[in-house]
Design an enzyme around this catalytic site. Structure first.
Site, mmCIF file in Angstrom:
data_model
loop_
_atom_site.group_PDB
_atom_site.id
_atom_site.type_symbol
_atom_site.label_atom_id
_atom_site.label_comp_id
_atom_site.label_asym_id
_atom_site.label_seq_id
_atom_site.Cartn_x
_atom_site.Cartn_y
_atom_site.Cartn_z
ATOM 1 N N ASP A 286 9.983 5.267 8.540
ATOM 2 C CA ASP A 286 9.971 4.098 7.672
ATOM 3 C C ASP A 286 9.338 2.942 8.463
ATOM 4 O OD1 ASP A 286 10.290 2.372 5.533
ATOM 5 O OD2 ASP A 286 12.367 2.948 5.134
HETATM 6 C C1 NOJ Z 1 10.380 0.251 3.582
HETATM 7 C C2 NOJ Z 1 11.213 0.997 2.596
HETATM 8 O O1 NOJ Z 1 12.474 1.295 3.165
HETATM 9 C C3 NOJ Z 1 10.590 2.294 2.112
HETATM 10 O O2 NOJ Z 1 11.350 2.792 1.049
HETATM 11 C C4 NOJ Z 1 9.166 2.086 1.704
HETATM 12 O O3 NOJ Z 1 8.623 3.308 1.268
HETATM 13 C C5 NOJ Z 1 8.393 1.535 2.891
HETATM 14 N N1 NOJ Z 1 8.964 0.258 3.275
HETATM 15 C C6 NOJ Z 1 6.902 1.357 2.595
HETATM 16 O O4 NOJ Z 1 6.710 0.365 1.676
#
Ligand code: NOJ
Length: 771
Positions: A286
């Site tokens: 993430d």
């Molecule tokens: C952070 C989020 O937790 C995740 O769900 C998302 O896919 C990513 N950012 C990318 O935007």
């Protein structure tokens, strides 16, 4: 087998939602297809030509704001959040023409519940108990995303959650692992089809691996500590189901699990996902999650993300993440930056780096990117490619199926479209919030407000009075808290209440549009209260005092504390954030064109202090009894139960479930399953949908078992007076469970079976599991 049945069924399920029996809540254990030999040959051939520097570029995933021509030329692996097809083609041309090995970039996006055609938020979709709702959403979302050059979506989000305070509960299918599994499979099938290399398909990334849905205190990103049996029985199953359905990629989570961050967790990433389950795609971190594993340096300004403290510095964070099984690093660049140094120090291995690159290349070959790297720009900018009439119609059907009728005293609903209607409240003429968090490229202007929907459906006069404020608190500058508290964002003062009361007095019926704004849900949006923000309850009380019939329509992304709302309102419709056709869909339900059939995928507490409260809890040695002191209860609550339980939802008609029959009262641990049949009858006077739910309970086991566990469901449509027989099959995979050493055990003994229309209702029978 059950899982096979769902996977097969979803494989042939048509895009249109409909049909009398729409949801087969069954799961199967179909294995990931063995890696295609020709793909493996190409992957190995390419890998053998790559320099270390090129491999380290391949494991790098950059955001739209980070990517440069130099990155593309150097062979960067992936880019996310870029949606301009001209820019996508530009960087792809640089990668294909100017990088040494011409490896295409994988472009990704958060298409969560729609790209341009925004569907109901996933928690809403789960309320339909109809996986075709999610599959249709994912199918349209994939097509629209692929049209601009996206080839990977960061969806489905399958985090089981017992935390209504947590803003991200809106992104998943609620509190039950089985329901989450069914919806995970549906979304993977919709996005990927049988071949994500197809021009209208994308590869799914299942997230957030794992146990991200259980942050302590409900605060986003917070730590998670849990037993092995809970991890395996509650949180892992939807991931396993998605992987078995062919999901090509996985995103590891921000949170620490038993002290070890999700993106540096060898046990969950390598031991379970890759080795135990045979996952051969890649895991991306993430956003900056690799960097966040570092301890914060003594001088923090501009030092970037940090905090978990399982790595001393950037190089250690990179080594831990890669060696744990993370294959691709999002936003932070430690593996790329320190990879050479770590290799020469022996802190990471070439074998592991090669494995990560191999996985990324495998997905790119399967996605057909080497053959079709570019997007058709003419099609990508053609408005006819997006939000088509039929896609809008599908979004409307989906939203109608997702709404849950919580209360309907004295048959307040359906309303009469010929009567005069006063639409009142902060969300009454609101397009913005209909889309919910993660609106993709959806536009507020696309959305149908409740007022617009009601006007279109009414023959009587319709008025609108907002009564109080609703701020669009979205897109605060990075790192700045939203400027207002929830109580300020919505219904701050009562100066507009007199006009609302006058409008109610002048109408035959009132629709009160209340809830949360969309900025209160989603990432980094935990709440410590679960009631209606601001003075919305006072608005209800003022309307109630007029004596006019009224319904509260709720737009929100989490279970709310509706104790006062329910005590003061004759009718409540939970509409969630219903998507681009929200207003039309709500009007369909309010006027009875659509008979509501949704059920809650999550428990609604009576008070925030009951949280976490969920139907599939374990029993205690002192089961709750409010009439007696020495047991597991709250001294200040008259009930141990939630206000509205999992699986609950009303209809404009009534149903009976009768005649539960098991075909056998014995199940052999390795033998044929037991089938349960019931008759479900529409005992009222309107056509409608009922969700028949099958739960089990194992009363004597080596580990105390949940008081109920959902194992199957079907949403059926019945005409007045019509009866259908509904059949469920259970086998040993349903009755077994994981113990605390991670073993799946099927223990001999009694299994109770409940079949009914909610988690607190049902006919009961039992069978015995024998070896
Ligand atoms: C952070 C989020 O937790 C995740 O769900 C998302 O896919 C990513 N950012 C990318 O935007």
């Amino acid at each position: 087998m059950k899982l096979r049945r769902l996977v097969l069924m979803l494989g042939v399920m048509v895009v249109a939602i409909g049909g009398a029996v729409t949801a087969l809540g069954t799961l199967a254990t179909e294995k990931v297809p063995p890696a295609d030999k020709s793909v493996e040959t190409k992957v190995n051939d390419l890998l053998s030509k790559m320099t270390t520097e090129e491999k380290l570029q391949q494991v790098q995933l950059l955001s739209d704001g980070q990517i440069t021509d130099a990155d593309a030329r150097a062979g960067v692996g992936g880019v996310f959040s870029l949606t301009d097809p001209a820019k996508i083609n530009h960087f792809q041309h640089v990668a294909m023409e100017e990088s040494r090995l011409h490896i295409p970039i994988l472009f990704a996006y958060d298409t969560i519940h729609g790209y341009r055609t925004v569907f109901p938020v996933p928690l809403g979709a789960a309320s339909s108990f109809d996986p075709s709702v999610a599959q249709t959403d994912a199918t349209i979302g994939a097509r629209e995303s692929a049209t601009v050059g996206i080839k990977q979506v960061y969806s489905p989000m399958v985090d089981v959650s017992h935390e209504p305070r947590w803003g991200r509960i809106v992104e998943g299918a609620g509190e039950d692992p089985y329901l989450n599994s069914v919806f995970a499979v549906a979304r993977v099938k919709g996005a990927q089809g049988s071949d994500y290399g197809a021009s209208d398909k994308v590869v799914s990334s299942v997230k957030h691996y794992v146990a991200y849905g259980q942050p302590e205190g409900g605060r986003d990103y917070n730590t998670t500590d849990m037993s092995e049996q809970r991890l395996r029985n509650l949180y892992l199953p939807p991931f396993k189901a998605a992987i078995d359905a062919g999901a090509g990629t996985v995103m590891c989570s921000f949170n620490a699990i038993n002290g070890v961050p999700g993106c540096a967790n060898h046990y969950t990433e390598t031991d379970i996902l890759k080795n135990e389950w045979g996952f051969d795609g890649f895991i991306e971190s993430d956003y900056t999650a690799v960097a966040e594993t570092r301890a914060c340096p003594p001088v923090t300004p501009n030092e970037g993300p940090c905090g978990h403290g399982t790595a001393a510095d950037g190089p250690s964070a990179a080594a831990n993440a890669l060696m744990a099984g993370t294959d691709s690093e999002m936003v932070s660049t430690y593996i790329r930056d320190y990879g050479q140094q770590l290799l020469s120090q022996g802190k990471i291995s070439t074998a592991r780096l090669d494995d990560a690159v191999r996985r990324i290349l495998r997905v790119k070959f399967r996605a057909g990117l080497f053959d079709h790297p570019y997007v058709d720009q003419a099609k990508a900018v053609d408005p006819a490619s997006f939000l088509t009439t039929s896609d809008r119609a599908a979004a409307r059907t989906a939203a109608g199926k997702s709404m849950v009728l919580l209360k309907n005293e004295g048959q307040t609903l359906p309303l009469d479209p010929a009567k005069s209607t006063a639409v009142i409240g902060p969300f009454g003429d609101d397009q913005h919030d209909m889309l919910g968090p993660w609106w993709g490229q959806g536009r507020d202007d696309d959305a149908v407000s409740l007022l617009t929907g009601i006007k279109a459906a009414s023959t009587g006069t319709v008025t609108f009075t907002q009564a109080c404020n609703r701020e669009n608190n979205f897109d605060p500058p990075n790192n700045v808290n939203p400027p207002l508290e929830p109580d300020q964002e919505i219904c701050r003062d009562d100066s507009g209440f007199a006009a609302a009361v006058a409008a109610a007095n002048n109408a035959d019926q009132v629709v009160l549009a209340l809830g949360e704004n969309r900025e209160m849900s989603g990432e980094a949006n935990a709440r410590s209260e679960l009631d209606l923000p601001g003075r919305q309850q006072e608005l209800i009380d003022a309307i109630k005092a007029t004596g006019k019939p009224f319904v509260v329509v709720l737009f929100n992304g989490r279970p709310l504390d509706l104790t006062e709302v329910a005590a003061s309102s004759p009718a409540i419709l939970e509409a969630w954030f219903p998507g681009v056709e929200g207003g039309n869909a709500a009007a369909d339900v309010l006027f009875g064109k659509v008979n509501p059939g949704g059920k809650l995928p999550v428990s609604f507490p009576r008070r925030v202090g009951q949280v976490p409260i969920y139907y599939n809890h374990e029993p205690t040695g002192r089961p709750c009894d409010t009439t007696f002191k020495w047991n597991s209860r709250y001294r200040d609550l008259p009930s141990c139960e939630p206000l509205y339980e999992f699986g609950y939802g009303l209809s404009y008609t009534t149903f009976s479930v009768s005649n539960l029959k098991l075909n056998s009262h014995t199940m052999r641990a390795n033998g044929a399953g037991v089938t349960a049949t019931v008759d479900v009858k529409n005992t009222g006077s309107r056509r409608g949908d009922e969700v028949v739910q099958l739960y089990i309970h194992d009363p004597v086991a080596s580990i105390s078992q949940p008081v109920r566990r959902l194992r199957d469901f079907q949403r059926v449509t019945l005409d007045p007076g019509q009866t259908k027989s509904v059949k469920f099959t259970l086998d040993s995979s349903d009755v077994g469970f994981y113990d605390n050493s991670g073993r799946f055990v099927v223990e001999p003994g009694t299994i109770d079976v409940y079949v009914g229309n909610s988690s607190s209702d049902g006919l009961k029978d039992s069978f015995t599991v024998v070896r």
